[in-house]
Scaffold this motif. Structure first.
Motif, PDB file in Angstrom:
ATOM      1  N   VAL A   1       0.989  -8.450 -29.794  1.00 32.74           N
ATOM      2  CA  VAL A   1       1.861  -7.495 -30.491  1.00 32.74           C
ATOM      3  C   VAL A   1       1.682  -7.638 -32.004  1.00 32.74           C
ATOM      4  O   VAL A   1       1.528  -6.649 -32.740  1.00 32.74           O
TER       5      VAL A   1
ATOM      6  N   ALA B   1       0.100  -4.555 -34.313  1.00 32.25           N
ATOM      7  CA  ALA B   1       1.091  -3.778 -35.066  1.00 32.25           C
ATOM      8  C   ALA B   1       0.473  -3.215 -36.339  1.00 32.25           C
ATOM      9  O   ALA B   1      -0.271  -3.890 -37.042  1.00 32.25           O
TER      10      ALA B   1
ATOM     11  N   LEU C   1      12.626  -8.610 -30.748  1.00 36.88           N
ATOM     12  CA  LEU C   1      11.845  -8.263 -29.553  1.00 36.88           C
ATOM     13  C   LEU C   1      12.280  -9.216 -28.440  1.00 36.88           C
ATOM     14  O   LEU C   1      12.177 -10.440 -28.579  1.00 36.88           O
TER      15      LEU C   1
ATOM     16  N   LEU D   1       5.716  -5.202 -20.345  1.00 33.87           N
ATOM     17  CA  LEU D   1       5.021  -5.434 -21.610  1.00 33.87           C
ATOM     18  C   LEU D   1       3.581  -5.863 -21.347  1.00 33.87           C
ATOM     19  O   LEU D   1       2.648  -5.423 -22.040  1.00 33.87           O
TER      20      LEU D   1
ATOM     21  N   LEU E   1       0.315  -3.813 -22.749  1.00 35.31           N
ATOM     22  CA  LEU E   1      -0.680  -4.403 -23.656  1.00 35.31           C
ATOM     23  C   LEU E   1      -2.052  -4.550 -23.015  1.00 35.31           C
ATOM     24  O   LEU E   1      -3.067  -4.378 -23.671  1.00 35.31           O
TER      25      LEU E   1
ATOM     26  N   GLY F   1       2.716  -2.190 -32.183  1.00 38.82           N
ATOM     27  CA  GLY F   1       2.073  -3.392 -31.654  1.00 38.82           C
ATOM     28  C   GLY F   1       2.185  -3.502 -30.143  1.00 38.82           C
ATOM     29  O   GLY F   1       1.419  -4.222 -29.505  1.00 38.82           O
ATOM     30  N   CYS F   2       3.149  -2.798 -29.571  1.00 41.61           N
ATOM     31  CA  CYS F   2       3.347  -2.863 -28.109  1.00 41.61           C
ATOM     32  C   CYS F   2       2.640  -1.701 -27.419  1.00 41.61           C
ATOM     33  O   CYS F   2       2.709  -1.577 -26.200  1.00 41.61           O
TER      34      CYS F   2
END
Ligand SMILES: C[S@@+](CC[C@H](N)C(=O)[O-])C[C@H]1O[C@@H](n2cnc3c(N)ncnc32)[C@H](O)[C@@H]1O
Length: 410
Positions: A49, A53, A66, A108, A112, A168-169
Protein backbone atom coordinates in the motif's frame (compact mmCIF):
# COMPACT_ATOMS: atom_id res chain seq x y z
CA UNK A 1 28.78 -12.32 -9.44
CA UNK A 2 26.96 -12.28 -6.14
CA UNK A 3 23.66 -12.03 -4.36
CA UNK A 4 23.37 -10.06 -1.17
CA UNK A 5 20.05 -8.79 0.04
CA UNK A 6 18.73 -6.68 2.88
CA UNK A 7 15.21 -8.07 2.55
CA UNK A 8 13.75 -9.94 5.52
CA UNK A 9 14.29 -13.66 4.90
CA UNK A 10 10.75 -14.82 4.18
CA UNK A 11 9.33 -11.73 2.43
CA UNK A 12 9.53 -13.20 -1.06
CA UNK A 13 8.15 -16.55 0.02
CA UNK A 14 5.10 -15.00 1.74
CA UNK A 15 4.54 -12.54 -1.12
CA UNK A 16 4.61 -15.37 -3.67
CA UNK A 17 2.07 -17.33 -1.68
CA UNK A 18 -0.32 -14.36 -1.38
CA UNK A 19 -0.01 -13.61 -5.09
CA UNK A 20 -0.73 -17.22 -5.99
CA UNK A 21 -3.69 -17.48 -3.61
CA UNK A 22 -5.14 -14.10 -4.63
CA UNK A 23 -5.23 -15.29 -8.24
CA UNK A 24 -7.18 -18.39 -7.32
CA UNK A 25 -10.42 -19.36 -5.64
CA UNK A 26 -11.56 -17.56 -2.51
CA UNK A 27 -11.02 -20.78 -0.56
CA UNK A 28 -7.27 -20.64 -1.18
CA UNK A 29 -7.01 -17.08 0.08
CA UNK A 30 -9.13 -17.89 3.13
CA UNK A 31 -6.94 -20.90 3.89
CA UNK A 32 -3.77 -18.80 3.62
CA UNK A 33 -5.28 -16.07 5.81
CA UNK A 34 -6.19 -18.75 8.35
CA UNK A 35 -2.65 -20.12 8.30
CA UNK A 36 -0.67 -16.86 8.40
CA UNK A 37 -3.20 -14.56 10.11
CA UNK A 38 -2.93 -10.79 10.42
CA UNK A 39 0.63 -10.99 11.77
CA UNK A 40 1.90 -12.93 8.76
CA UNK A 41 0.10 -11.05 6.01
CA UNK A 42 -0.38 -7.42 7.06
CA UNK A 43 3.34 -6.46 6.78
CA UNK A 44 3.33 -7.65 3.15
CA UNK A 45 0.07 -5.84 2.38
CA UNK A 46 1.01 -2.62 4.15
CA UNK A 47 4.38 -2.45 2.40
CA UNK A 48 2.54 -2.70 -0.91
CA UNK A 49 0.00 0.00 0.00
CA UNK A 50 2.77 2.43 0.95
CA UNK A 51 4.68 1.64 -2.25
CA UNK A 52 1.72 2.06 -4.59
CA UNK A 53 0.12 5.13 -3.00
CA UNK A 54 0.20 8.11 -5.29
CA UNK A 55 1.21 11.39 -3.62
CA UNK A 56 -1.18 14.30 -4.16
CA UNK A 57 -1.31 18.01 -3.27
CA UNK A 58 -3.06 17.48 0.11
CA UNK A 59 -3.91 20.94 1.45
CA UNK A 60 -3.62 20.14 5.17
CA UNK A 61 -1.48 17.19 6.39
CA UNK A 62 -3.96 14.59 7.66
CA UNK A 63 -4.06 11.19 9.36
CA UNK A 64 -5.90 8.24 7.83
CA UNK A 65 -6.40 5.02 9.78
CA UNK A 66 -6.10 1.81 7.79
CA UNK A 67 -7.69 -1.14 9.56
CA UNK A 68 -7.36 -4.76 8.44
CA UNK A 69 -9.74 -7.29 10.00
CA UNK A 70 -9.57 -11.04 10.23
CA UNK A 71 -11.32 -13.59 12.38
CA UNK A 72 -12.58 -11.02 14.88
CA UNK A 73 -9.17 -9.33 15.21
CA UNK A 74 -8.12 -5.93 13.94
CA UNK A 75 -4.78 -4.53 12.88
CA UNK A 76 -4.81 -0.70 12.95
CA UNK A 77 -2.28 1.52 11.17
CA UNK A 78 -2.22 5.31 11.33
CA UNK A 79 -0.85 6.83 8.13
CA UNK A 80 0.21 10.44 7.84
CA UNK A 81 -0.50 12.01 4.47
CA UNK A 82 1.16 15.30 3.57
CA UNK A 83 1.33 17.25 0.32
CA UNK A 84 3.14 15.45 -2.49
CA UNK A 85 4.46 12.77 -0.12
CA UNK A 86 3.71 9.07 0.02
CA UNK A 87 1.85 8.16 3.23
CA UNK A 88 4.09 7.30 6.16
CA UNK A 89 3.24 5.15 9.19
CA UNK A 90 2.75 7.42 12.20
CA UNK A 91 2.79 6.99 15.98
CA UNK A 92 0.15 9.68 16.40
CA UNK A 93 -3.02 8.55 18.17
CA UNK A 94 -5.71 7.07 15.89
CA UNK A 95 -8.36 9.38 17.35
CA UNK A 96 -6.75 12.17 15.33
CA UNK A 97 -7.60 10.35 12.09
CA UNK A 98 -9.93 12.15 9.70
CA UNK A 99 -10.89 8.91 7.97
CA UNK A 100 -10.84 5.21 8.70
CA UNK A 101 -10.56 2.75 5.84
CA UNK A 102 -11.42 -0.85 6.76
CA UNK A 103 -10.66 -3.96 4.77
CA UNK A 104 -11.17 -7.62 5.46
CA UNK A 105 -7.78 -9.30 5.19
CA UNK A 106 -8.72 -11.42 2.20
CA UNK A 107 -10.37 -8.49 0.40
CA UNK A 108 -7.26 -6.32 0.70
CA UNK A 109 -5.04 -9.23 -0.37
CA UNK A 110 -7.18 -9.75 -3.46
CA UNK A 111 -7.26 -6.04 -4.28
CA UNK A 112 -3.48 -5.80 -4.12
CA UNK A 113 -2.41 -9.13 -5.53
CA UNK A 114 -5.33 -10.53 -7.48
CA UNK A 115 -5.70 -9.95 -11.22
CA UNK A 116 -6.41 -6.20 -11.70
CA UNK A 117 -10.09 -5.27 -11.90
CA UNK A 118 -12.13 -2.11 -12.12
CA UNK A 119 -14.29 -2.53 -9.05
CA UNK A 120 -14.15 0.71 -7.08
CA UNK A 121 -16.76 0.15 -4.39
CA UNK A 122 -18.07 -2.59 -2.17
CA UNK A 123 -14.64 -3.84 -1.17
CA UNK A 124 -14.02 -1.73 1.91
CA UNK A 125 -15.68 0.15 4.73
CA UNK A 126 -15.07 3.83 5.43
CA UNK A 127 -15.80 6.12 8.42
CA UNK A 128 -15.20 9.83 8.28
CA UNK A 129 -14.09 11.22 11.67
CA UNK A 130 -14.25 7.69 13.09
CA UNK A 131 -13.65 8.83 16.66
CA UNK A 132 -16.27 11.58 16.66
CA UNK A 133 -18.80 11.42 19.53
CA UNK A 134 -21.79 9.31 18.63
CA UNK A 135 -24.22 11.80 20.23
CA UNK A 136 -24.26 14.07 17.21
CA UNK A 137 -21.87 16.64 18.67
CA UNK A 138 -19.28 18.32 16.47
CA UNK A 139 -16.09 16.24 16.38
CA UNK A 140 -13.35 17.88 18.42
CA UNK A 141 -11.04 17.41 15.48
CA UNK A 142 -13.33 19.37 13.22
CA UNK A 143 -13.59 22.19 15.73
CA UNK A 144 -9.84 22.30 16.01
CA UNK A 145 -9.33 22.50 12.27
CA UNK A 146 -12.16 24.96 11.82
CA UNK A 147 -10.18 27.35 14.01
CA UNK A 148 -7.05 26.83 11.90
CA UNK A 149 -8.23 26.60 8.29
CA UNK A 150 -11.46 27.35 6.46
CA UNK A 151 -13.89 24.46 6.57
CA UNK A 152 -13.91 23.71 2.78
CA UNK A 153 -10.11 23.56 2.74
CA UNK A 154 -10.11 21.11 5.62
CA UNK A 155 -12.81 18.96 4.06
CA UNK A 156 -10.95 18.96 0.77
CA UNK A 157 -7.84 17.69 2.59
CA UNK A 158 -9.84 14.85 4.10
CA UNK A 159 -10.86 13.73 0.63
CA UNK A 160 -7.37 14.18 -0.78
CA UNK A 161 -5.66 12.26 2.03
CA UNK A 162 -8.20 9.46 1.74
CA UNK A 163 -7.66 9.26 -1.99
CA UNK A 164 -3.89 8.96 -1.50
CA UNK A 165 -4.33 5.96 0.81
CA UNK A 166 -6.96 4.37 -1.45
CA UNK A 167 -4.67 4.78 -4.47
CA UNK A 168 -2.26 2.50 -2.62
CA UNK A 169 -4.98 -0.12 -2.13
CA UNK A 170 -6.11 0.01 -5.75
CA UNK A 171 -6.33 -3.06 -7.88
CA UNK A 172 -5.71 -1.35 -11.23
CA UNK A 173 -2.26 0.21 -11.68
CA UNK A 174 -1.80 3.66 -13.24
CA UNK A 175 -0.53 4.32 -16.78
CA UNK A 176 3.07 3.44 -17.54
CA UNK A 177 3.99 7.06 -18.39
CA UNK A 178 2.87 8.12 -14.95
CA UNK A 179 4.84 5.29 -13.36
CA UNK A 180 7.99 6.16 -15.35
CA UNK A 181 7.86 9.71 -14.04
CA UNK A 182 6.86 8.70 -10.52
CA UNK A 183 9.71 6.21 -10.12
CA UNK A 184 12.15 8.16 -12.34
CA UNK A 185 12.98 5.83 -15.19
CA UNK A 186 14.31 7.35 -18.41
CA UNK A 187 12.07 5.09 -20.51
CA UNK A 188 9.75 8.04 -21.05
CA UNK A 189 10.00 11.78 -20.98
CA UNK A 190 13.06 13.18 -22.73
CA UNK A 191 15.78 10.75 -23.76
CA UNK A 192 13.39 8.00 -24.80
CA UNK A 193 9.71 7.58 -25.55
CA UNK A 194 9.49 3.83 -24.99
CA UNK A 195 6.51 3.46 -22.67
CA UNK A 196 3.74 3.35 -25.33
CA UNK A 197 5.62 0.48 -27.00
CA UNK A 198 6.15 -1.26 -23.70
CA UNK A 199 2.51 -0.92 -22.79
CA UNK A 200 1.37 -2.27 -26.16
CA UNK A 201 3.53 -5.37 -25.80
CA UNK A 202 3.23 -5.93 -22.04
CA UNK A 203 -0.45 -5.13 -21.43
CA UNK A 204 -1.55 -8.71 -21.98
CA UNK A 205 0.81 -9.87 -19.24
CA UNK A 206 -0.12 -7.18 -16.76
CA UNK A 207 -2.44 -9.23 -14.61
CA UNK A 208 -0.26 -12.33 -14.60
CA UNK A 209 2.18 -13.57 -12.00
CA UNK A 210 5.15 -12.60 -14.15
CA UNK A 211 8.88 -12.88 -13.57
CA UNK A 212 10.72 -9.93 -15.09
CA UNK A 213 14.49 -9.70 -15.52
CA UNK A 214 15.96 -6.33 -16.47
CA UNK A 215 19.65 -6.14 -17.36
CA UNK A 216 20.89 -2.72 -16.23
CA UNK A 217 19.50 -1.29 -12.99
CA UNK A 218 20.79 2.24 -13.54
CA UNK A 219 23.06 4.69 -11.79
CA UNK A 220 26.26 2.86 -12.82
CA UNK A 221 28.81 3.10 -9.95
CA UNK A 222 26.88 5.70 -7.93
CA UNK A 223 26.25 3.89 -4.66
CA UNK A 224 22.67 5.04 -4.02
CA UNK A 225 21.41 5.67 -7.56
CA UNK A 226 19.29 3.66 -10.00
CA UNK A 227 16.35 1.34 -9.65
CA UNK A 228 13.73 3.57 -11.30
CA UNK A 229 12.71 1.03 -13.88
CA UNK A 230 12.66 -1.87 -11.39
CA UNK A 231 10.16 0.10 -9.27
CA UNK A 232 8.21 1.03 -12.36
CA UNK A 233 7.87 -2.65 -13.36
CA UNK A 234 6.99 -3.64 -9.81
CA UNK A 235 4.15 -1.13 -9.91
CA UNK A 236 3.09 -1.95 -13.49
CA UNK A 237 2.95 -5.70 -12.80
CA UNK A 238 1.12 -5.79 -9.46
CA UNK A 239 1.54 -9.57 -9.25
CA UNK A 240 5.08 -9.69 -10.63
CA UNK A 241 8.53 -10.43 -9.28
CA UNK A 242 11.20 -8.12 -10.67
CA UNK A 243 14.87 -9.06 -10.91
CA UNK A 244 17.55 -6.54 -11.85
CA UNK A 245 21.05 -7.42 -13.01
CA UNK A 246 23.90 -4.93 -12.84
CA UNK A 247 27.67 -5.06 -12.93
CA UNK A 248 27.66 -2.86 -9.79
CA UNK A 249 26.23 -3.82 -6.42
CA UNK A 250 22.67 -2.44 -6.19
CA UNK A 251 21.48 -4.39 -3.18
CA UNK A 252 20.32 -1.18 -1.47
CA UNK A 253 17.36 -1.42 -3.84
CA UNK A 254 16.18 -4.83 -2.67
CA UNK A 255 12.64 -4.73 -1.36
CA UNK A 256 9.43 -6.71 -1.53
CA UNK A 257 9.04 -8.05 -5.11
CA UNK A 258 12.41 -6.55 -6.21
CA UNK A 259 15.62 -8.60 -6.16
CA UNK A 260 18.92 -7.21 -7.41
CA UNK A 261 21.65 -9.45 -8.77
CA UNK A 262 25.24 -8.55 -9.39
CA UNK A 263 26.83 -9.87 -12.57
CA UNK A 264 28.19 -9.22 -16.03
CA UNK A 265 25.82 -9.57 -18.96
CA UNK A 266 28.71 -10.51 -21.24
CA UNK A 267 29.39 -13.70 -19.27
CA UNK A 268 27.11 -16.54 -20.44
CA UNK A 269 27.98 -18.72 -17.45
CA UNK A 270 26.75 -16.08 -15.02
CA UNK A 271 23.59 -15.52 -17.05
CA UNK A 272 22.78 -19.22 -17.13
CA UNK A 273 23.30 -19.43 -13.36
CA UNK A 274 20.88 -16.54 -12.81
CA UNK A 275 18.31 -17.95 -15.24
CA UNK A 276 18.40 -21.41 -13.67
CA UNK A 277 17.94 -19.94 -10.23
CA UNK A 278 15.30 -17.30 -10.94
CA UNK A 279 13.77 -18.13 -14.35
CA UNK A 280 12.10 -18.94 -16.56
CA UNK A 281 11.21 -15.33 -17.21
CA UNK A 282 8.11 -13.87 -18.80
CA UNK A 283 10.03 -10.76 -19.72
CA UNK A 284 13.72 -10.02 -20.23
CA UNK A 285 14.79 -6.43 -20.93
CA UNK A 286 18.32 -5.60 -22.03
CA UNK A 287 19.05 -2.05 -20.87
CA UNK A 288 22.59 -2.80 -19.70
CA UNK A 289 25.96 -1.89 -21.17
CA UNK A 290 24.56 -1.42 -24.72
CA UNK A 291 27.82 -2.87 -26.01
CA UNK A 292 26.81 -4.67 -29.19
CA UNK A 293 28.57 -7.94 -28.48
CA UNK A 294 27.09 -7.98 -24.94
CA UNK A 295 23.60 -7.52 -26.40
CA UNK A 296 24.13 -10.47 -28.74
CA UNK A 297 25.61 -12.71 -26.03
CA UNK A 298 22.82 -11.91 -23.57
CA UNK A 299 20.16 -12.59 -26.19
CA UNK A 300 21.68 -15.92 -27.29
CA UNK A 301 22.01 -17.00 -23.66
CA UNK A 302 18.79 -15.74 -22.13
CA UNK A 303 16.22 -16.11 -24.91
CA UNK A 304 16.01 -19.86 -24.23
CA UNK A 305 15.02 -18.98 -20.64
CA UNK A 306 12.04 -16.85 -21.70
CA UNK A 307 8.87 -18.84 -21.32
CA UNK A 308 6.55 -19.38 -24.31
CA UNK A 309 4.35 -16.30 -24.65
CA UNK A 310 7.03 -14.12 -23.12
CA UNK A 311 8.94 -11.13 -24.51
CA UNK A 312 12.62 -10.23 -24.94
CA UNK A 313 13.32 -6.51 -25.29
CA UNK A 314 16.47 -4.79 -26.53
CA UNK A 315 16.81 -1.08 -25.84
CA UNK A 316 19.14 1.58 -27.26
CA UNK A 317 19.70 0.23 -30.74
CA UNK A 318 21.50 3.50 -31.58
CA UNK A 319 24.76 2.04 -30.26
CA UNK A 320 24.85 -0.17 -33.38
CA UNK A 321 26.31 2.95 -35.06
CA UNK A 322 28.89 3.70 -32.34
CA UNK A 323 32.37 2.16 -32.59
CA UNK A 324 32.78 3.04 -28.90
CA UNK A 325 30.08 0.44 -28.13
CA UNK A 326 31.39 -2.10 -30.63
CA UNK A 327 29.11 -0.77 -33.37
CA UNK A 328 29.88 0.37 -36.90
CA UNK A 329 29.07 3.66 -38.54
CA UNK A 330 28.56 1.88 -41.86
CA UNK A 331 25.33 -0.19 -41.82
CA UNK A 332 26.93 -2.58 -44.34
CA UNK A 333 29.25 -3.67 -41.51
CA UNK A 334 26.49 -4.37 -39.01
CA UNK A 335 26.88 -8.16 -38.87
CA UNK A 336 28.16 -8.05 -35.28
CA UNK A 337 25.79 -5.39 -33.94
CA UNK A 338 22.36 -5.34 -32.31
CA UNK A 339 20.82 -4.23 -35.61
CA UNK A 340 22.69 -7.02 -37.41
CA UNK A 341 21.17 -9.47 -34.95
CA UNK A 342 17.66 -8.12 -35.58
CA UNK A 343 18.12 -8.30 -39.34
CA UNK A 344 19.15 -11.94 -39.09
CA UNK A 345 16.10 -12.58 -36.90
CA UNK A 346 13.82 -11.23 -39.62
CA UNK A 347 15.14 -14.06 -41.81
CA UNK A 348 14.92 -16.54 -38.93
CA UNK A 349 11.20 -15.84 -38.56
CA UNK A 350 10.71 -17.12 -42.12
CA UNK A 351 12.82 -20.20 -41.47
CA UNK A 352 10.13 -22.66 -42.59
CA UNK A 353 9.92 -21.01 -46.00
CA UNK A 354 13.67 -21.12 -46.63
CA UNK A 355 14.64 -23.49 -49.50
CA UNK A 356 17.18 -26.16 -48.44
CA UNK A 357 19.66 -24.81 -51.00
CA UNK A 358 19.77 -21.41 -49.31
CA UNK A 359 22.38 -22.62 -46.80
CA UNK A 360 22.48 -22.68 -43.01
CA UNK A 361 21.11 -19.49 -41.41
CA UNK A 362 23.30 -17.78 -38.83
CA UNK A 363 20.67 -18.05 -36.08
CA UNK A 364 20.69 -21.21 -33.93
CA UNK A 365 17.80 -23.68 -34.56
CA UNK A 366 16.55 -23.38 -30.95
CA UNK A 367 16.09 -19.65 -31.45
CA UNK A 368 14.66 -19.91 -34.97
CA UNK A 369 12.06 -22.38 -33.82
CA UNK A 370 11.03 -20.24 -30.83
CA UNK A 371 10.82 -16.75 -32.31
CA UNK A 372 7.26 -15.86 -33.27
CA UNK A 373 7.32 -12.10 -33.59
CA UNK A 374 9.68 -9.19 -34.00
CA UNK A 375 8.61 -5.56 -33.59
CA UNK A 376 11.23 -2.92 -34.19
CA UNK A 377 10.72 0.75 -33.32
CA UNK A 378 13.04 3.69 -33.05
CA UNK A 379 15.78 2.46 -30.70
CA UNK A 380 13.85 -0.48 -29.22
CA UNK A 381 12.88 -3.98 -30.33
CA UNK A 382 10.39 -6.49 -28.90
CA UNK A 383 10.87 -10.17 -29.64
CA UNK A 384 8.06 -12.62 -28.98
CA UNK A 385 8.75 -16.15 -27.82
CA UNK A 386 6.60 -19.11 -28.77
CA UNK A 387 6.59 -22.01 -31.20
CA UNK A 388 7.49 -21.03 -34.75
CA UNK A 389 6.19 -24.24 -36.23
CA UNK A 390 3.23 -23.65 -38.55
CA UNK A 391 4.51 -26.03 -41.20
CA UNK A 392 5.33 -23.55 -43.95
CA UNK A 393 3.39 -23.09 -47.15
CA UNK A 394 2.89 -26.65 -48.58
CA UNK A 395 4.96 -27.88 -51.51
CA UNK A 396 1.89 -28.19 -53.74
CA UNK A 397 1.32 -24.42 -53.66
CA UNK A 398 2.92 -23.05 -56.87
CA UNK A 399 6.23 -21.29 -56.39
CA UNK A 400 5.73 -19.10 -59.43
CA UNK A 401 3.11 -16.49 -60.24
CA UNK A 402 3.09 -17.85 -63.81
CA UNK A 403 1.22 -20.97 -62.66
CA UNK A 404 -1.57 -18.83 -61.23
CA UNK A 405 -1.66 -15.94 -63.68
CA UNK A 406 -0.25 -17.14 -67.01
CA UNK A 407 1.96 -14.60 -68.79
CA UNK A 408 -0.04 -12.44 -71.17
CA UNK A 409 -3.17 -12.42 -69.00
CA UNK A 410 -4.61 -8.95 -68.86
C1 LIG B 1 21.10 2.72 -18.81
S1 LIG B 1 21.44 2.12 -17.21
C2 LIG B 1 19.97 1.23 -16.84
C3 LIG B 1 18.77 2.12 -16.60
C4 LIG B 1 17.58 1.43 -16.03
N1 LIG B 1 17.26 0.20 -16.70
C5 LIG B 1 16.37 2.35 -16.09
O1 LIG B 1 15.59 2.28 -17.07
O2 LIG B 1 16.15 3.14 -15.16
C6 LIG B 1 22.61 0.87 -17.57
C7 LIG B 1 23.12 0.07 -16.38
O3 LIG B 1 23.81 -1.07 -16.91
C8 LIG B 1 24.87 -1.41 -16.05
N2 LIG B 1 25.90 -2.18 -16.79
C9 LIG B 1 26.92 -1.72 -17.55
N3 LIG B 1 27.64 -2.73 -18.05
C10 LIG B 1 27.07 -3.88 -17.61
C11 LIG B 1 27.35 -5.27 -17.78
N4 LIG B 1 28.38 -5.68 -18.52
N5 LIG B 1 26.55 -6.17 -17.17
C12 LIG B 1 25.49 -5.77 -16.42
N6 LIG B 1 25.18 -4.46 -16.21
C13 LIG B 1 25.95 -3.53 -16.80
C14 LIG B 1 25.38 -0.06 -15.56
O4 LIG B 1 26.05 -0.19 -14.34
C15 LIG B 1 24.11 0.77 -15.47
O5 LIG B 1 23.64 0.84 -14.14
Amino acid sequence: MGETTRKPANTDAVTSRVIRAAGGHEAELTALAGELGLGGLVPVLLSEVLFRADPAPVRVPSLVELVVEHDGQRSSHVLRVAADQPPTPSDEPPDQAVMRVEYRLTDLARELFGPPRDRQSGVRGTRMFPYAPQDGGVPALLEFFAAEVPYPVFLHSVFQATEVVLSGCASRPPDLERLAVKHFSDKWGGLHWFTPHYDRHFRALRGAEVRVLEIGIGGYGHPEAGGGSLKMWKHYFPRGHVFGLDIFDKSHLDEQRITTLRGDQSDPEQLVGIARRHGPFDVVIDDGSHVNEHIRTSFRTLFPFVRPGGRYVIEDLWTAFCPGFGGAEDPARHQGTSLGLLKSLVDALQDEERPPASGEPDVAPAIRGALTGLHVYHNIAFLEKGRNDEGGVPAWVPRSIDALVPPGTS
